[in-house]
Design a protein around this motif. Structure first.
Motif, PDB file in Angstrom:
ATOM      1  N   ALA A 162      -0.214  -8.914  26.828  1.00 43.16           N
ATOM      2  CA  ALA A 162      -1.279  -9.750  27.378  1.00 43.16           C
ATOM      3  C   ALA A 162      -2.035  -9.031  28.489  1.00 43.16           C
ATOM      4  O   ALA A 162      -3.275  -9.076  28.549  1.00 43.16           O
ATOM      5  N   VAL A 163      -1.309  -8.348  29.368  1.00 41.96           N
ATOM      6  CA  VAL A 163      -1.964  -7.647  30.473  1.00 41.96           C
ATOM      7  C   VAL A 163      -2.724  -6.430  29.965  1.00 41.96           C
ATOM      8  O   VAL A 163      -3.796  -6.090  30.482  1.00 41.96           O
ATOM      9  N   ARG A 164      -2.184  -5.768  28.938  1.00 40.84           N
ATOM     10  CA  ARG A 164      -2.903  -4.632  28.339  1.00 40.84           C
ATOM     11  C   ARG A 164      -4.253  -5.088  27.797  1.00 40.84           C
ATOM     12  O   ARG A 164      -5.277  -4.403  27.965  1.00 40.84           O
ATOM     13  N   ARG A 165      -4.280  -6.242  27.158  1.00 42.86           N
ATOM     14  CA  ARG A 165      -5.533  -6.775  26.617  1.00 42.86           C
ATOM     15  C   ARG A 165      -6.541  -7.020  27.739  1.00 42.86           C
ATOM     16  O   ARG A 165      -7.713  -6.645  27.635  1.00 42.86           O
ATOM     17  N   MET A 166      -6.079  -7.638  28.811  1.00 48.58           N
ATOM     18  CA  MET A 166      -6.959  -7.912  29.948  1.00 48.58           C
ATOM     19  C   MET A 166      -7.433  -6.623  30.614  1.00 48.58           C
ATOM     20  O   MET A 166      -8.601  -6.483  30.994  1.00 48.58           O
ATOM     21  N   THR A 167      -6.539  -5.653  30.721  1.00 43.55           N
ATOM     22  CA  THR A 167      -6.883  -4.369  31.326  1.00 43.55           C
ATOM     23  C   THR A 167      -7.991  -3.668  30.550  1.00 43.55           C
ATOM     24  O   THR A 167      -8.915  -3.085  31.135  1.00 43.55           O
ATOM     25  N   CYS A 168      -7.914  -3.743  29.234  1.00 46.72           N
ATOM     26  CA  CYS A 168      -8.949  -3.111  28.408  1.00 46.72           C
ATOM     27  C   CYS A 168     -10.303  -3.775  28.629  1.00 46.72           C
ATOM     28  O   CYS A 168     -11.347  -3.102  28.611  1.00 46.72           O
ATOM     29  N   GLU A 169     -10.325  -5.082  28.845  1.00 44.80           N
ATOM     30  CA  GLU A 169     -11.577  -5.769  29.146  1.00 44.80           C
ATOM     31  C   GLU A 169     -12.179  -5.242  30.443  1.00 44.80           C
ATOM     32  O   GLU A 169     -13.400  -5.021  30.543  1.00 44.80           O
ATOM     33  N   VAL A 170     -11.336  -5.036  31.449  1.00 42.61           N
ATOM     34  CA  VAL A 170     -11.820  -4.507  32.722  1.00 42.61           C
ATOM     35  C   VAL A 170     -12.350  -3.087  32.543  1.00 42.61           C
ATOM     36  O   VAL A 170     -13.418  -2.736  33.067  1.00 42.61           O
ATOM     37  N   LEU A 171     -11.623  -2.259  31.804  1.00 45.39           N
ATOM     38  CA  LEU A 171     -12.052  -0.877  31.587  1.00 45.39           C
ATOM     39  C   LEU A 171     -13.352  -0.805  30.801  1.00 45.39           C
ATOM     40  O   LEU A 171     -14.186   0.082  31.034  1.00 45.39           O
ATOM     41  N   GLU A 172     -13.545  -1.727  29.869  1.00 42.18           N
ATOM     42  CA  GLU A 172     -14.805  -1.769  29.123  1.00 42.18           C
ATOM     43  C   GLU A 172     -15.973  -2.078  30.052  1.00 42.18           C
ATOM     44  O   GLU A 172     -17.053  -1.483  29.935  1.00 42.18           O
ATOM     45  N   LEU A 173     -15.768  -3.015  30.987  1.00 44.50           N
ATOM     46  CA  LEU A 173     -16.828  -3.340  31.950  1.00 44.50           C
ATOM     47  C   LEU A 173     -17.138  -2.147  32.845  1.00 44.50           C
ATOM     48  O   LEU A 173     -18.307  -1.885  33.171  1.00 44.50           O
ATOM     49  N   MET A 174     -16.105  -1.409  33.237  1.00 42.83           N
ATOM     50  CA  MET A 174     -16.325  -0.209  34.044  1.00 42.83           C
ATOM     51  C   MET A 174     -17.182   0.797  33.292  1.00 42.83           C
ATOM     52  O   MET A 174     -18.134   1.368  33.840  1.00 42.83           O
ATOM     53  N   ALA A 175     -16.846   1.025  32.024  1.00 39.72           N
ATOM     54  CA  ALA A 175     -17.589   1.992  31.221  1.00 39.72           C
ATOM     55  C   ALA A 175     -19.037   1.555  31.040  1.00 39.72           C
ATOM     56  O   ALA A 175     -19.971   2.365  31.149  1.00 39.72           O
ATOM     57  N   GLU A 176     -19.235   0.268  30.749  1.00 39.20           N
ATOM     58  CA  GLU A 176     -20.587  -0.237  30.558  1.00 39.20           C
ATOM     59  C   GLU A 176     -21.410  -0.097  31.834  1.00 39.20           C
ATOM     60  O   GLU A 176     -22.601   0.240  31.791  1.00 39.20           O
ATOM     61  N   ALA A 177     -20.783  -0.355  32.975  1.00 39.56           N
ATOM     62  CA  ALA A 177     -21.492  -0.242  34.249  1.00 39.56           C
ATOM     63  C   ALA A 177     -21.950   1.183  34.520  1.00 39.56           C
ATOM     64  O   ALA A 177     -22.957   1.405  35.190  1.00 39.56           O
ATOM     65  N   LEU A 178     -21.214   2.156  33.984  1.00 34.59           N
ATOM     66  CA  LEU A 178     -21.548   3.563  34.191  1.00 34.59           C
ATOM     67  C   LEU A 178     -22.396   4.146  33.068  1.00 34.59           C
ATOM     68  O   LEU A 178     -22.655   5.348  33.030  1.00 34.59           O
ATOM     69  N   GLY A 179     -22.815   3.289  32.127  1.00 33.26           N
ATOM     70  CA  GLY A 179     -23.648   3.753  31.030  1.00 33.26           C
ATOM     71  C   GLY A 179     -22.907   4.562  29.993  1.00 33.26           C
ATOM     72  O   GLY A 179     -23.519   5.332  29.244  1.00 33.26           O
ATOM     73  N   MET A 180     -21.604   4.392  29.901  1.00 31.82           N
ATOM     74  CA  MET A 180     -20.791   5.130  28.932  1.00 31.82           C
ATOM     75  C   MET A 180     -20.566   4.293  27.675  1.00 31.82           C
ATOM     76  O   MET A 180     -20.922   3.118  27.614  1.00 31.82           O
ATOM     77  N   GLU A 181     -19.952   4.927  26.679  1.00 29.25           N
ATOM     78  CA  GLU A 181     -19.498   4.183  25.516  1.00 29.25           C
ATOM     79  C   GLU A 181     -18.471   3.147  25.959  1.00 29.25           C
ATOM     80  O   GLU A 181     -17.676   3.391  26.868  1.00 29.25           O
ATOM     81  N   LYS A 182     -18.460   2.019  25.283  1.00 30.48           N
ATOM     82  CA  LYS A 182     -17.605   0.902  25.676  1.00 30.48           C
ATOM     83  C   LYS A 182     -16.131   1.276  25.718  1.00 30.48           C
ATOM     84  O   LYS A 182     -15.368   0.796  26.554  1.00 30.48           O
ATOM     85  N   ASP A 183     -15.710   2.167  24.805  1.00 36.86           N
ATOM     86  CA  ASP A 183     -14.289   2.519  24.717  1.00 36.86           C
ATOM     87  C   ASP A 183     -13.939   3.815  25.439  1.00 36.86           C
ATOM     88  O   ASP A 183     -12.880   4.394  25.212  1.00 36.86           O
ATOM     89  N   GLU A 184     -14.827   4.284  26.319  1.00 32.49           N
ATOM     90  CA  GLU A 184     -14.608   5.567  27.001  1.00 32.49           C
ATOM     91  C   GLU A 184     -13.267   5.601  27.729  1.00 32.49           C
ATOM     92  O   GLU A 184     -12.552   6.607  27.706  1.00 32.49           O
ATOM     93  N   PHE A 185     -12.911   4.504  28.396  1.00 33.48           N
ATOM     94  CA  PHE A 185     -11.670   4.459  29.151  1.00 33.48           C
ATOM     95  C   PHE A 185     -10.534   3.795  28.370  1.00 33.48           C
ATOM     96  O   PHE A 185      -9.384   4.194  28.496  1.00 33.48           O
ATOM     97  N   THR A 186     -10.861   2.802  27.566  1.00 30.05           N
ATOM     98  CA  THR A 186      -9.796   2.077  26.870  1.00 30.05           C
ATOM     99  C   THR A 186      -9.055   2.967  25.880  1.00 30.05           C
ATOM    100  O   THR A 186      -7.846   2.811  25.684  1.00 30.05           O
ATOM    101  N   ARG A 187      -9.753   3.904  25.265  1.00 30.28           N
ATOM    102  CA  ARG A 187      -9.060   4.762  24.301  1.00 30.28           C
ATOM    103  C   ARG A 187      -8.025   5.654  24.984  1.00 30.28           C
ATOM    104  O   ARG A 187      -7.035   6.059  24.362  1.00 30.28           O
ATOM    105  N   LEU A 188      -8.234   5.952  26.257  1.00 25.10           N
ATOM    106  CA  LEU A 188      -7.233   6.722  26.988  1.00 25.10           C
ATOM    107  C   LEU A 188      -5.960   5.921  27.183  1.00 25.10           C
ATOM    108  O   LEU A 188      -4.860   6.473  27.216  1.00 25.10           O
TER     109      LEU A 188
END
Length: 291
Positions: A162-188
């Motif tokens: 459950a926390v992993r799912r929520m964490t990926c949502e946060v990382l997606e927002l970070m990537a979007e804010a920086l103009g990156m691909e949505k999965d730039e951080f979540t795939r790591l």
């Protein structure tokens, strides 16, 4: 990792805090519900912008609307309390048994149960904890499979997913804010060789009376649980009960106390994320600063 019996634990000199209690922090708040599938595009863009601002200014923020069931949080907290309430030797023996295969394969392992000793550099704190490796899928975790602890293991598996799912949502927002691909951080985080970890900390009540008096004399009655540090990960996701004690350093070096909120999560930007943002191909991206 060396684990000491309870009688030996209290013989270790603890670091006393020499400063007065810090002021309360004004922690930025991000509502994930507004950025979810049911929200508007404008709401998601605003949430991404708020995440970027929180990372830039504080490197730390609170997450609400996270979708992790309150019932699950309550059950995990109760199960963790039950584990830490076990006699010291039972906790040591249970985790030693669970970690034996991994330790034998690797030669040594930082994972498992420990008390007072934090890591391998001699750091001390009035804390006991479980440090567990987490697979990219979120489970299984190397927790003892004995009948008495099986339910705890299953709860930690459920909590981690459950926390992993929520964490990926946060990382997606970070990537979007920086103009990156949505999965730039979540795939790591989701790659098979991801080295995510779950730490369950327990800060016991004040030590025996004579030790407490000694601490009060040298440290205003306050004792260090988990000392000053930065987190090496991409991000750290924290949750606490209703007890205060977490502190963060602002950019000017001032330490402030984070008001506890057992219904929310807190996110701390880690060292690895800052290093990732220093890559040459990302040299036009503002760095998230964190103290």
């Amino acid at each position: 990792m060396v684990v000491l019996a309870q009688g030996e634990l209290e013989q270790i000199a603890l670091p006393a805090v020499q400063k007065a209690a810090p002021p309360l922090a004004d922690v930025p708040e991000i509502d994930l519900a507004a950025a979810g599938a049911g929200g508007s595009a404008a709401g998601r863009a605003a949430a991404a912008k708020a995440v970027a601002a929180a990372c830039e200014e504080h490197g730390f923020f609170k997450v609400t609307g996270h979708g992790v069931a309150s019932g699950l949080l309550a059950r995990v907290e109760a199960a963790a309390a039950d584990f830490f309430a076990l006699p010291q030797r039972e906790k040591e023996a249970a985790m030693a048994m669970a970690m034996a295969p991994a330790a034998a394969a690797a030669g040594s392992s930082p994972f498992g149960y420990a008390s007072k000793r934090i890591g391998s550099n001699g750091d001390l704190g009035w804390v006991e904890y479980l440090l567990l490796g987490v697979t990219a899928a979120g489970a299984p975790l190397p927790v003892p499979s004995s009948a008495s602890l099986c339910a705890f293991r299953e709860l930690l598996d459920e909590y981690t997913v459950a926390v992993r799912r929520m964490t990926c949502e946060v990382l997606e927002l970070m990537a979007e804010a920086l103009g990156m691909e949505k999965d730039e951080f979540t795939r790591l985080v989701l790659e098979e060789d991801s080295d995510s970890m779950l730490r369950v900390n327990h800060y016991p009540p004040a030590p025996r009376p004579e030790l407490k008096q000694q601490l009060q004399h040298g440290g205003n009655g306050r004792v260090t649980g988990f000392g000053e540090h930065t987190d090496p990960q991409i991000i750290s996701v924290l949750r606490s009960n209703a007890t205060s004690g977490l502190e963060i350093a602002l950019r000017d070096g001032t330490w402030v106390s984070v008001p506890p909120d057992h219904t929310s999560f807190f996110v701390n930007v880690g060292d690895a994320l800052q290093v990732l943002l220093l890559r040459p191909e990302l040299d036009n991206v503002d760095l998230f600063h964190v103290s």
